[in-house]
Design a protein around this motif. Structure first.
Motif, PDB file in Angstrom:
ATOM      1  N   THR A 392       7.424  -5.589  68.464  1.00 27.47           N
ATOM      2  CA  THR A 392       8.576  -4.483  68.440  1.00 27.47           C
ATOM      3  C   THR A 392       9.806  -4.836  69.072  1.00 27.47           C
ATOM      4  O   THR A 392      10.991  -4.583  68.617  1.00 27.47           O
ATOM      5  CB  THR A 392       7.469  -3.292  68.985  1.00 27.47           C
ATOM      6  OG1 THR A 392       6.645  -3.077  68.246  1.00 27.47           O
ATOM      7  CG2 THR A 392       8.727  -2.242  68.962  1.00 27.47           C
ATOM      8  N   HIS A 393       9.645  -5.385  70.357  1.00 29.14           N
ATOM      9  CA  HIS A 393      10.776  -5.866  71.106  1.00 29.14           C
ATOM     10  C   HIS A 393      11.692  -6.764  70.300  1.00 29.14           C
ATOM     11  O   HIS A 393      13.011  -6.938  70.039  1.00 29.14           O
ATOM     12  CB  HIS A 393      10.435  -6.520  72.503  1.00 29.14           C
ATOM     13  CG  HIS A 393      10.087  -5.311  73.409  1.00 29.14           C
ATOM     14  ND1 HIS A 393      11.149  -4.554  73.920  1.00 29.14           N
ATOM     15  CD2 HIS A 393       8.857  -5.053  73.865  1.00 29.14           C
ATOM     16  CE1 HIS A 393      10.251  -3.871  74.941  1.00 29.14           C
ATOM     17  NE2 HIS A 393       8.974  -4.003  74.614  1.00 29.14           N
ATOM     18  N   ASN A 396      13.459  -5.409  67.230  1.00 26.77           N
ATOM     19  CA  ASN A 396      14.681  -4.625  67.668  1.00 26.77           C
ATOM     20  C   ASN A 396      15.859  -5.507  68.100  1.00 26.77           C
ATOM     21  O   ASN A 396      17.019  -5.202  67.787  1.00 26.77           O
ATOM     22  CB  ASN A 396      14.151  -3.493  68.885  1.00 26.77           C
ATOM     23  CG  ASN A 396      13.359  -2.642  68.412  1.00 26.77           C
ATOM     24  OD1 ASN A 396      13.404  -2.323  67.267  1.00 26.77           O
ATOM     25  ND2 ASN A 396      12.603  -2.141  69.438  1.00 26.77           N
ATOM     26  N   GLU A 399      17.227  -7.252  64.921  1.00 25.33           N
ATOM     27  CA  GLU A 399      18.150  -6.102  64.120  1.00 25.33           C
ATOM     28  C   GLU A 399      19.239  -5.810  64.971  1.00 25.33           C
ATOM     29  O   GLU A 399      20.521  -5.906  64.188  1.00 25.33           O
ATOM     30  CB  GLU A 399      17.302  -4.880  64.028  1.00 25.33           C
ATOM     31  CG  GLU A 399      16.206  -4.644  62.746  1.00 25.33           C
ATOM     32  CD  GLU A 399      15.700  -3.344  62.723  1.00 25.33           C
ATOM     33  OE1 GLU A 399      16.143  -2.366  63.149  1.00 25.33           O
ATOM     34  OE2 GLU A 399      14.884  -3.309  61.824  1.00 25.33           O
ATOM     35  N   ARG A 400      19.396  -5.879  66.088  1.00 28.06           N
ATOM     36  CA  ARG A 400      20.615  -5.755  67.105  1.00 28.06           C
ATOM     37  C   ARG A 400      21.318  -7.226  66.777  1.00 28.06           C
ATOM     38  O   ARG A 400      22.626  -7.059  66.543  1.00 28.06           O
ATOM     39  CB  ARG A 400      20.378  -5.621  68.328  1.00 28.06           C
ATOM     40  CG  ARG A 400      21.357  -5.553  69.473  1.00 28.06           C
ATOM     41  CD  ARG A 400      22.279  -4.322  68.957  1.00 28.06           C
ATOM     42  NE  ARG A 400      23.290  -4.189  70.060  1.00 28.06           N
ATOM     43  CZ  ARG A 400      24.264  -3.404  69.870  1.00 28.06           C
ATOM     44  NH1 ARG A 400      24.353  -2.693  68.655  1.00 28.06           N
ATOM     45  NH2 ARG A 400      25.177  -3.297  70.768  1.00 28.06           N
ATOM     46  N   ALA A 438      21.846   3.039  64.946  1.00 27.28           N
ATOM     47  CA  ALA A 438      20.675   2.948  65.872  1.00 27.28           C
ATOM     48  C   ALA A 438      21.196   3.495  67.220  1.00 27.28           C
ATOM     49  O   ALA A 438      22.490   3.005  67.537  1.00 27.28           O
ATOM     50  CB  ALA A 438      20.050   1.442  66.045  1.00 27.28           C
ATOM     51  N   LYS A 443      19.096   0.524  72.334  1.00 29.00           N
ATOM     52  CA  LYS A 443      19.395  -0.860  72.238  1.00 29.00           C
ATOM     53  C   LYS A 443      19.750  -1.349  73.440  1.00 29.00           C
ATOM     54  O   LYS A 443      19.334  -2.614  74.020  1.00 29.00           O
ATOM     55  CB  LYS A 443      20.550  -1.072  71.381  1.00 29.00           C
ATOM     56  CG  LYS A 443      20.103  -0.705  69.894  1.00 29.00           C
ATOM     57  CD  LYS A 443      21.384  -1.063  68.994  1.00 29.00           C
ATOM     58  CE  LYS A 443      21.047  -0.633  67.459  1.00 29.00           C
ATOM     59  NZ  LYS A 443      22.013  -1.095  66.606  1.00 29.00           N
TER      60      LYS A 443
END
Length: 731
Positions: A392-393, A396, A399-400, A438, A443
């Motif tokens: 999950t990290h 994320n 995507e960032r 987001a 973030k």
């Protein structure tokens, strides 16, 4: 008469089975773990202890040499059809295995009471040698005192159920060449160890010709029996008290008028050192028929009265404490097992060490797979620590990275395109919008929550997170680049110009990629540390494992960074080229848009015939004359045309290269090198790694510390003893 005898015995005798269980517990050394109901005889060396024991047990203890007072002696008598005496040695609680075996081998066999009394002095000497007691005063070899216990078990049809423990007599002055001040303290501590518990009745032996108030043994007993509820005084040598005032003082003590005890005092006349073997107890106890002794209660005088009272006390304390004793043993067993479990599996042999590490590594890899597949339901650890939700990290952060890369990776903004994009352009616009929606705080937390303080990562990761947005003025920059780099080309430009333009336009790719890969490395690094600590609670072993795998883990981090930088160099150092049809579509769209923009000022709206023959606008279509198309570029200079062409080609290629590059970085540097590939740092600590460890490495990593070994050995032995005790108490 038989009924009267039975009633008298049942009034003071405990259940023989219970007494036998207590004796068996004592023989198994359970008393070192839980206090046992017992009668302990204490007193000074000159108090008449040995004579009292002989009176109570008919055992001829040596009174002059006092050899039996160098260690505790347990004397147990019980009723049986056959008369016999059994001699054994109970090893002390700290006896070594060799010494324990040496003591347990001693067994002179079953003896008749008559033979036993004859050979007892020889047995004492043999026992002293077995225990390592110094018997030669001219030698310094051996110990003066011992923790070992001599057990004498007397059986016969006329014996009462009684167990006495005799401990060495207290002394205050060392004997030159034999005892020291250290021995004085040792004996005091031994006495304290026997009398401190509430399940012990203290038989304080006191000479009648000495004031009880001055006796150290009573002071010592008060320290552990402040209310005097379990201390019984035994006054010996009454025949040595000749003065009337002294006799009256002794009587006052027995009557509770001086130094009272809840259990009271008894007066005993024992055989003295000068009495021969024809000592007649009945005749000497005629003393108690004379004044002032005859005025005292008859049940406080003589050996038989004391013996009856002691049997009664032992029965009472055994019945009272037996249920609590069982609870104590059970509680200690549970506590010991819990502590032993906290130490983890035994790691003393190579096989145990390899099995331990193999189990930990297997559990580690199971958590790795669950974390990579987002199977967070498989282990409670994922709910307890969100830092373990590895994939999950990573998603994320990825995507960032994609969002930041789209917004900031280009050095200068490209010229905005017209709204007449193709379907692919529209999808791309929606993607950018989705990546920027987001929650910013979430973030930020992903980044700020990453621990960047581990010094081992200092030369691997990049800590810079601040990226500027692109600059304006791309057309002026392209024009300058062309003018500085053009050669002899006819109406076109060389490929070197496009390579230079792309390399400069992508100059932030390297640092942004390093930061992204660094963030993923930190997340993985944190995951590994937390998981290892959770699976291996032994701090030393956890540190040894981590220290052993760390170099390889760091090498694999570096390999991932190198792979990412290789991908950066492939994109930026090579001549721009692609077979992706998306490039041509984007380029044609860009050229069409630019042509449409030039012709838009020369376009007119289309007129169609209306009612009554008048022309009216019936459509929004714009019409451009062919002449206008033909002459649309005639006003542009060659430089203007070239820089627009460079821009449109660069923009079209950049779009393709950016998407390709972000995907490649994730799949090759992140997923393959860091997460799922065979050289992932997550795969270092594995069962295969454990199998390859040499024996010395195993011992260094998984071997128990001396403290842990000692504690485990102690707990295992104690658990064994307590399990034996539970079996004895249960049946």
């Amino acid at each position: 008469m038989a009924i009267d005898t039975l009633n008298r015995e049942s009034s003071h005798l405990a259940n023989p089975t219970l007494l036998r269980k207590i004796d068996e517990l004592r023989e198994k050394n359970i008393g070192q773990h839980v206090p046992l109901p017992q009668l302990v005889v204490v007193g000074d060396q000159s108090s008449g202890k040995s004579s009292l024991l002989e009176s109570l047990t008919n055992i001829p203890f040596p009174r002059n040499l006092e050899l039996c007072t160098r260690y505790a002696t347990q004397i147990t008598s019980r009723r049986d059809l056959h008369s016999q005496v059994d001699i054994t040695i109970i090893p002390g609680p700290h006896a070594s295995d060799a010494h324990r075996k040496h003591l347990e081998e001693y067994h002179p066999g079953m003896l008749s009471p008559e033979v036993f009394r004859v050979v007892f002095p020889r047995i004492i000497k043999e026992v002293n040698i077995r225990m390592g007691i110094r018997t030669d005063t001219s030698s310094s070899d051996g110990n003066v005192f011992s923790e070992d216990v001599l057990k004498v078990e007397i059986c016969g049809p006329n014996e009462d159920y009684l167990t006495l423990i005799d401990v060495p007599g207290i002394f205050r002055t060392p004997t030159e060449g034999i005892t020291t001040k250290k021995d004085i303290k040792l004996v005091q501590n031994m006495v304290k160890g026997y009398i401190k518990d509430k399940r012990t009745v203290i038989l304080a032996v006191l000479p009648s010709n000495v004031d009880p108030a001055t006796q150290e043994i009573l002071t010592l007993a008060e320290d552990y029996d402040k209310a005097g509820e379990r201390t019984l005084g035994v006054l010996t040598k009454p025949d040595l008290v000749t003065e009337l005032s002294a006799q009256a003082a002794v009587c006052n003590v027995v009557l509770g008028k001086k130094k009272p005890l809840a259990l009271g005092y008894y007066v005993i006349r024992n055989r003295g050192a000068d009495d021969d073997d024809n000592f007649d107890r009945l005749s000497v106890e005629q003393l108690f028929r004379e004044k002032p002794w005859s005025a005292l209660p008859a049940d406080r005088l003589g050996v038989q009265a004391l013996k009856t009272r002691l049997s009664e006390l032992l029965g009472q304390i055994t019945r009272r404490e037996f249920p609590e004793l069982r609870k104590d043993v059970k509680k200690q067993l549970i506590d010991c097992q819990r502590e032993l479990d906290s130490l983890g599996p035994a790691r003393q042999t190579e096989q145990e060490q390899r099995l331990f590490l193999s189990t930990v590594s297997r559990q580690f890899q199971e958590l790795v797979q669950a974390a990579l597949n987002a199977h967070y339901y498989s282990h409670s650890a994922f709910e307890e620590s969100g830092e373990l939700k590895l994939i999950t990290h990573v998603v994320n952060l990825t995507e960032r990275f994609n969002s930041d890369f789209d917004e900031k990776a280009q050095l200068r903004y490209f010229e905005p395109q017209s709204n007449n994009d193709t379907e692919e352009d529209a999808d791309d616009s929606e993607e950018v919008e989705e990546n920027t929606w987001a929650d910013v705080s979430a973030k930020q937390e992903l980044v700020d929550d990453v621990d960047l303080e581990d010094p081992v990562l200092e030369n691997i990761i990049t800590k810079d997170y601040d990226f500027d947005y692109p600059q304006d003025g791309i057309m002026d920059w392209l024009e300058g680049l062309y003018l500085r780099s053009r050669g002899v080309e006819l109406g076109t430009f060389g490929g070197a110009i496009l390579s230079s333009a792309f390399k400069e336009q992508s100059s932030k790719w390297e640092i942004m990629t390093k930061v992204y890969v660094s963030n993923v490395i930190i997340v993985i690094h944190r995951f590994m540390i937390i998981t290892l600590k959770m699976l291996c609670t032994d701090v030393r072993v956890h540190e040894e494992i981590w220290s052993s795998v760390l170099d390889e883990v760091l090498n694999r981090y570096r390999a991932a960074v190198d792979q990412a930088m290789f991908l950066v160099s492939i994109e930026r150092e090579k001549r721009p080229y692609t077979l992706n049809h998306y490039f041509n579509k984007k380029l044609q769209v860009s050229r069409g848009n630019r042509m449409a923009a030039m012709l838009k000022g020369k376009a007119r709206k289309e007129l169609q015939p209306g009612p009554f023959g008048k022309g009216v606008v019936t459509s929004e279509n714009l019409i451009v004359d062919l002449d206008s198309v033909r002459h649309s570029t005639t006003s542009k200079s060659n430089v203007e045309h070239i820089k627009e062409e460079i821009h449109d080609i660069l923009w079209s290629y950049y779009k393709v290269a950016r998407k390709r590059f972000v995907d490649n970085i994730y799949h090759q540097a992140i997923d393959h090198c860091l997460l799922t590939g065979p050289m992932s740092p997550l795969a270092v600590f594995s069962q295969e790694w454990v199998i390859k460890l040499e024996a010395e490495q195993l011992e260094t990593i998984a071997g128990e510390s001396p403290t842990t070994k000692e504690r485990r050995t102690t707990l295992v032995k104690k658990i064994h003893d307590l399990e034996v005790a539970m079996r004895i108490l249960r049946h």
